[in-house]
Motif scaffolding. Structure first.
Motif, short mmCIF file in Angstrom:
data_model
loop_
_atom_site.label_atom_id
_atom_site.label_comp_id
_atom_site.label_asym_id
_atom_site.label_seq_id
_atom_site.Cartn_x
_atom_site.Cartn_y
_atom_site.Cartn_z
N VAL A 77 -14.33 21.93 -45.48
CA VAL A 77 -13.18 22.59 -44.85
C VAL A 77 -12.09 22.86 -45.87
CG1 VAL A 77 -11.29 22.26 -43.21
CG2 VAL A 77 -13.63 21.76 -42.52
N ILE A 78 -11.80 21.89 -46.72
CA ILE A 78 -10.83 22.04 -47.80
C ILE A 78 -11.55 21.79 -49.12
CG2 ILE A 78 -8.69 21.20 -48.82
CD1 ILE A 78 -8.23 22.54 -46.16
N LYS A 138 -10.91 15.28 -47.93
CA LYS A 138 -9.89 16.19 -48.48
C LYS A 138 -9.03 16.83 -47.39
CE LYS A 138 -13.11 18.35 -50.91
NZ LYS A 138 -14.26 17.41 -50.92
N TYR A 139 -9.63 17.06 -46.22
CA TYR A 139 -8.85 17.70 -45.17
C TYR A 139 -7.70 16.83 -44.66
CZ TYR A 139 -11.59 14.90 -41.82
OH TYR A 139 -12.18 13.86 -41.11
N GLN A 140 -7.76 15.51 -44.92
CA GLN A 140 -6.67 14.64 -44.46
C GLN A 140 -5.41 14.77 -45.31
OE1 GLN A 140 -8.59 10.77 -44.62
NE2 GLN A 140 -9.14 10.86 -42.46
N ASP A 195 -2.09 24.43 -45.31
CA ASP A 195 -3.39 24.63 -44.66
C ASP A 195 -3.38 25.98 -43.97
OD1 ASP A 195 -5.95 24.15 -43.79
OD2 ASP A 195 -5.37 22.82 -42.15
N ALA A 237 -17.08 19.31 -42.39
CA ALA A 237 -15.82 18.64 -42.74
C ALA A 237 -15.64 18.48 -44.24
CB ALA A 237 -15.75 17.28 -42.05
N GLN A 293 -13.04 29.13 -41.33
CA GLN A 293 -12.83 27.77 -41.83
C GLN A 293 -13.39 26.74 -40.85
OE1 GLN A 293 -8.92 25.94 -41.53
NE2 GLN A 293 -8.97 25.38 -43.70
N SER A 322 -8.27 30.92 -38.70
CA SER A 322 -9.16 29.85 -39.15
C SER A 322 -10.58 29.94 -38.60
CB SER A 322 -8.56 28.48 -38.75
OG SER A 322 -7.33 28.28 -39.38
#
Length: 465
Positions: free
Chosen positions: A188-189, A132-134, A171, A185, A180, A177
């Motif tokens: 993270v999101i 998801k972080y991508q 973001d 990983a 976060q 952060s």
């Protein structure tokens, strides 16, 4: 065993140019076709130009089919099958190239549009296996359809045409952060925070402005109605996909690679489709099968678990005057399949997850995965040795460069394809595709020569009697 780098077959000149030209056509295709609907639409157009006739039209006219006939099935606009009828009776089996045309993405929820602090956003639900972080801080495009109550379907494609606006997911700034960055990983999101920002201007002042609670949302709805004639309620019957904005690009100083969205699995679907376009008068019926929903388990009416392909074969047998339940079963059981799906390319940045002797490499050609699954081959179709031996002979005779691979080290993870579903009919099936770097990321990378070797390999397979 050290296999030859396929680029050595195309050192310079006309042969090298054939590789580059095929790759350029593919690059344009994945730039334009970022959803399963767009793939089917484009393939149907090309199939018609190549002389393929729609199966339903033949059924309605009770047209008897014969060897050499080219037939296609468009299934709900999101899956399709193409047949070139062979000289042998259909119950003798088919040579099938099976790929999927869906890719990981973000889907809009049915009630997606909302306003928060005078910013309008769209709520999403991610589709398929993603990190998801991508997906944050990327320019995104919106592709899909709104189906209206009156039966009309409105096509939407915003973010990829010159001059289009793009959209995106914010973001947290690095300055705030600290908490976060302590998360794993996967956390993270959060999935519920993959909301897309689409606007920030409120509606203009009017005597009714105080009655409008969410003025920015109201302005977005005004724009949507003006541009597309849709209302907020039309989101209830919409399929809108958020995908990376921008075209696929040549990658590397030597332009030997392509970076693009959706290589998994359009990098196999495209050469499969091109291979069947080249088929004329085969001995065994040739098939290109392109399905939806593989990334979420091949479920649903347009996935491989549905019976649309089996039903299509039954209809063809009926049009040939040879239908029976037993003949359908024989046609399926006697078939041979390349489950055309991608494999993980060896990444020098992450050698710890790969076992070098059994990994796929850029430039080494078409990849065979005898089995996939996870850990103890769980959920895998494990092809038999005799079938693998036959395929080795076919490709060696056609001088196609190929390699074998596993999907990473034992116990590192794994994955699956549509192979096991087709194997349930008793077909001989093996996974065979193109190696990909960054698999399931918004931007994936493939080697142009591997794409071309896949095309040559698929052609050789379809021609095999």
């Amino acid at each position: 065993m050290e296999s030859r780098n396929a680029w050595e077959k195309y050192p310079t000149g006309e042969k090298r140019q054939q590789v580059m030209d095929f790759a350029e056509d593919y690059r344009k295709f994945i730039s334009d076709c970022k959803t399963e609907r767009e793939c089917v639409r484009e393939f149907v157009l090309q199939a018609k130009k190549a002389g393929f006739k729609e199966l339903q039209t033949l059924i309605d006219s009770k047209t008897q089919i014969k060897p050499g006939d080219k037939i296609y099935v468009d299934h709900m606009g999101k899956a399709m099958a193409l047949f070139v009828i062979g000289e042998e009776p259909l119950e003798k089996g088919m040579n099938i190239l099976g790929a999927h045309i869906d890719s990981p993405r973000l889907d809009l929820k049915q009630v997606p549009l909302y306003e928060d602090t005078q910013m309008a956003l769209l709520d999403t639900h991610y589709y398929g296996g993603v990190k998801k972080y991508q997906w944050v801080t990327l320019p995104l495009a919106l592709h899909g359809v709104f189906a209206k109550k009156d039966g009309t379907v409105v096509t939407v494609n915003v973010g990829d045409k010159p001059g289009d606006p793009v959209f995106g997911i914010s973001d947290l700034l690095i300055h705030l952060s600290a908490d976060q960055l302590e998360k794993k990983a996967a956390k993270v999101i959060d999935g519920e925070k993959l909301d897309i920002l689409i606007g920030s201007i409120p509606t203009g002042q009017s005597e009714d402005s105080e009655k409008v609670k969410d003025t920015v949302k109201a302005n977005m709805l005004r724009i949507l109605e003006a541009e597309y004639g849709i209302t907020e309620e039309d989101f209830l019957s919409a399929e809108i996909e958020a995908v990376p904005a921008g075209m696929a690009r040549d990658y590397g100083f030597d332009r030997s690679m392509i970076m693009g969205y959706g290589h998994d699995d359009r990098v196999c679907a495209y050469p499969s489709f091109q291979a069947i376009l080249k088929m004329t008068q085969p001995k065994i019926t040739s098939v290109c099968l392109l399905v939806d929903k593989e990334e979420i388990g091949s479920v649903g009416a347009t996935g491989m678990h549905s019976r649309f392909f089996e039903d299509s074969v039954a209809e063809l047998l009926d049009l040939s005057g040879a239908y029976s339940e037993l003949s359908v079963r024989r046609a399926m059981r006697n078939s041979k399949v390349l489950s055309s799906d991608v494999s993980a390319a060896y990444d020098p940045n992450y050698p710890e997850v790969m076992e070098k002797r059994n990994a796929a490499y850029f430039g080494k050609g078409l990849v065979f995965n005898k089995y996939t699954g996870s850990r103890g081959k769980s959920g895998s179709n494990d092809a038999n040795a005799e079938y693998m031996a036959k395929l080795r002979r076919i490709l060696d005779d056609a001088q196609v460069t190929f390699q074998t691979s596993e999907l990473g080290k034992v116990d590192q993870g794994g994955g699956g394809t549509i192979a096991y579903i087709l194997a349930n009919f008793g077909m001989q099936v093996i996974d065979s595709g193109v190696a990909v770097l960054n698999m399931h990321a918004p931007w994936e990378i493939i080697s142009k020569v591997d794409l071309y070797e896949a095309f040559l390999g698929y052609q050789a397979f379809l021609k095999e009697a």
